[in-house]
Motif scaffolding. Sequence first.
Motif, short mmCIF file in Angstrom:
data_model
loop_
_atom_site.label_atom_id
_atom_site.label_comp_id
_atom_site.label_asym_id
_atom_site.label_seq_id
_atom_site.Cartn_x
_atom_site.Cartn_y
_atom_site.Cartn_z
N LEU B 4 0.84 -1.19 0.00
CA LEU B 4 0.00 0.00 0.00
C LEU B 4 0.88 1.25 0.00
CD1 LEU B 4 -2.40 -1.55 2.60
CD2 LEU B 4 -2.95 -1.14 0.19
N PHE B 5 1.30 1.66 -1.19
CA PHE B 5 2.05 2.91 -1.29
C PHE B 5 1.67 3.59 -2.61
CE2 PHE B 5 5.08 -0.46 -2.65
CZ PHE B 5 5.35 -0.04 -3.95
N ASN B 6 2.21 4.79 -2.83
CA ASN B 6 1.86 5.53 -4.04
C ASN B 6 2.77 5.19 -5.21
OD1 ASN B 6 -0.41 6.98 -3.10
ND2 ASN B 6 0.95 8.27 -1.90
N MET B 11 7.83 6.54 -1.94
CA MET B 11 7.40 5.76 -0.77
C MET B 11 8.07 6.18 0.53
SD MET B 11 8.89 2.07 -2.03
CE MET B 11 8.10 1.16 -0.75
N VAL B 12 9.36 6.48 0.48
CA VAL B 12 10.04 6.86 1.73
C VAL B 12 9.58 8.24 2.19
CG1 VAL B 12 12.26 7.31 2.82
CG2 VAL B 12 12.01 5.37 1.25
N ASP B 14 6.76 9.82 1.45
CA ASP B 14 5.36 9.76 1.90
C ASP B 14 5.29 9.26 3.35
OD1 ASP B 14 4.43 10.63 -0.56
OD2 ASP B 14 3.84 8.63 -1.26
N MET B 15 6.08 8.22 3.62
CA MET B 15 6.13 7.69 4.99
C MET B 15 6.60 8.76 5.97
SD MET B 15 8.52 4.63 6.54
CE MET B 15 10.08 5.32 6.04
N SER B 57 15.69 2.30 5.05
CA SER B 57 14.31 2.19 5.52
C SER B 57 13.74 0.82 5.13
CB SER B 57 13.48 3.34 4.98
OG SER B 57 13.60 3.45 3.58
N GLY B 58 12.51 0.58 5.51
CA GLY B 58 11.89 -0.72 5.26
C GLY B 58 11.92 -1.63 6.48
N VAL B 80 14.89 2.31 0.73
CA VAL B 80 14.52 0.98 1.23
C VAL B 80 15.70 0.02 1.11
CG1 VAL B 80 13.02 -1.01 0.84
CG2 VAL B 80 12.08 1.30 0.76
#
Lengths: 343, 343
Positions: B4-6, B11-12, B14-15, B57-58, B80
């Motif tokens: 569930l990401f854009n 992704m990082v 947005d998080m 990340s991740g 990530v």
Amino acid sequence: MKKLFNSQETMVDDMLDGFVSAYPQVQRGARDPRVIVRAKNKKDADKKVMLLIGNGSGHEPIAMGFVGQGLLDANVVGDVFAAPSADLILDGITEVSGEAGTILLISQHSGDMINGRAATMLAEDDGIKVVALPMYDDISAAPPERRHRRRGAPGTMFIYKILGAAAEEGRSLEALVALGQEVRERTVTLAAAVTPGVSPLTGKPMFSLPDDEIFLGMGVHGEPGIGRAKVGPVSGLVDQMVEKLLADRPLSSGAKACVIINGMGGTTQMELLTIWNETRVKLASKGISAIAPMIGSYVTTQEMGGFSISLLEPTDDMLACWCAPSDTPHFPAIDCAYEDLNS
Amino acid sequence: MKKLFNSQETMVDDMLDGFVSAYPQVQRGARDPRVIVRAKNKKDADKKVMLLIGNGSGHEPIAMGFVGQGLLDANVVGDVFAAPSADLILDGITEVSGEAGTILLISQHSGDMINGRAATMLAEDDGIKVVALPMYDDISAAPPERRHRRRGAPGTMFIYKILGAAAEEGRSLEALVALGQEVRERTVTLAAAVTPGVSPLTGKPMFSLPDDEIFLGMGVHGEPGIGRAKVGPVSGLVDQMVEKLLADRPLSSGAKACVIINGMGGTTQMELLTIWNETRVKLASKGISAIAPMIGSYVTTQEMGGFSISLLEPTDDMLACWCAPSDTPHFPAIDCAYEDLNS
């Protein structure tokens, strides 16, 4: 089955042995070891209204993780995905109940309702002052005019926490029931399921879903929802879900909404934070401030992938209770300073 | 891919937008938005030694979830599963460093070590007092006589928390480095992986494993371990793992061990609590008291199924720091009262 337990016969009690030996806030009940109570039960000394809930296990950390100061007085722990029996719930009620009375919270699912109602009747026969408060918030389970038929979903955590803080202040049974009903009236939740969890009872996935589809509105046990969505940028999914929530319970520009983004178990923190961010941005586009969020996997269905969005339009009193300190194994600190950050 | 990401590009960030808008303890750095710093940076007012770490990340909530009072001053967030660049780590060091000096914690993996060492050299060139402290604890990665070649695993959280509390007390750079080295010397970790997570970069499972097998000793990115075990009652698996940990770093009867049971993402609370319980019972059978546990999914690899057991034989000072209060988005309250519960 690749689950890490000893046997199906001992899995719940092994977990509870671990739980009470890890957290000083909790202990097993004196009447039945399947009742988890506060280590320091306050019933008579403080004339405090007692709060408890019974539920099937397999959804941890809810609800046993929320036993402690400023939250629940007890949790009656059923077998995996099975409501505790009326007798077991009665043991829980009997153990905690004191002079100020007791509220049995019930997340509305048929087994929990039947056994919970039966337990309160049996307790009343024993002269105990107890009120059952059904909790329901899942907008996919019934239309607004039949909202009392909805099932309990993660938005019920607003009721747990707000009543927990209010009970700790010494409010009366009648005042707390009225507050709980008012929180329930103001709460809406919608879930999206992405990948199945494996049931520890059967060793099999709990549902199947094509690789490019998401279920909208599925319940916490895999109950059917209201439709499917295609996998795509999560902003589109969140937009669609927030629109449905606001269509069900409109919020006007200038309103504030407390938000719970609950993960079902296998959804990462990266995904949940992104979903929170999209929810916040979507609400802001309508002039609504998203405040005091609770983000994490608190009501789980094993390692199911998916999440829910819950909104509460709080009164000032509700907001103060939502952000009040608590001391439990798993309920997080929630800070109303968030309000200022996002306004 | 059912994540569930854009987009992979956003992704990082947005998080991180979600993270800083959810938690008042943190904000983005002034020099680079990929550096997460305390909202109230204390560097000069208190002459406090600053602690930071860079990591891919991740694996959330680590490490950004541990930024705040009594813990980290900053986290430098890479892409990530990729170490942040030396330049980015340098931005983090430069932003937080004050008069009392800075410790760059490095979880020992090759990219993190290379970039972290380079960043400290660049910072020194700029006149900043900074020490790099590699952290390693995974007994499956090298034998005891080459323990300095081990990789970082969840037992590194002992160093984060203990140095965080000690730095908050105002201890010197030299004292803190010595304390970190001593905690490292006393920490051992062993992991078991059960089911793969899906990489958000490739959309594919990160390894494959027969339905009845468990990997022993796998690293947090799926690095190879030391063998396989058959799926069976978890008590047997825990026995085997605790024996390996104690063979690596013996503890005598009467000793105390702080315990971390870390879930890799997709392992349920029920399983983690059962693993804690079996660990506690196994240690007790040897006269060792398991105390002050931290149980949950704090260092994750997406929704990978599995866990690790970490043991620290603490000094009284280390124990006091481990249980000291902190205020971060995700580090839990740990209570040394557990010691009494289990003795």
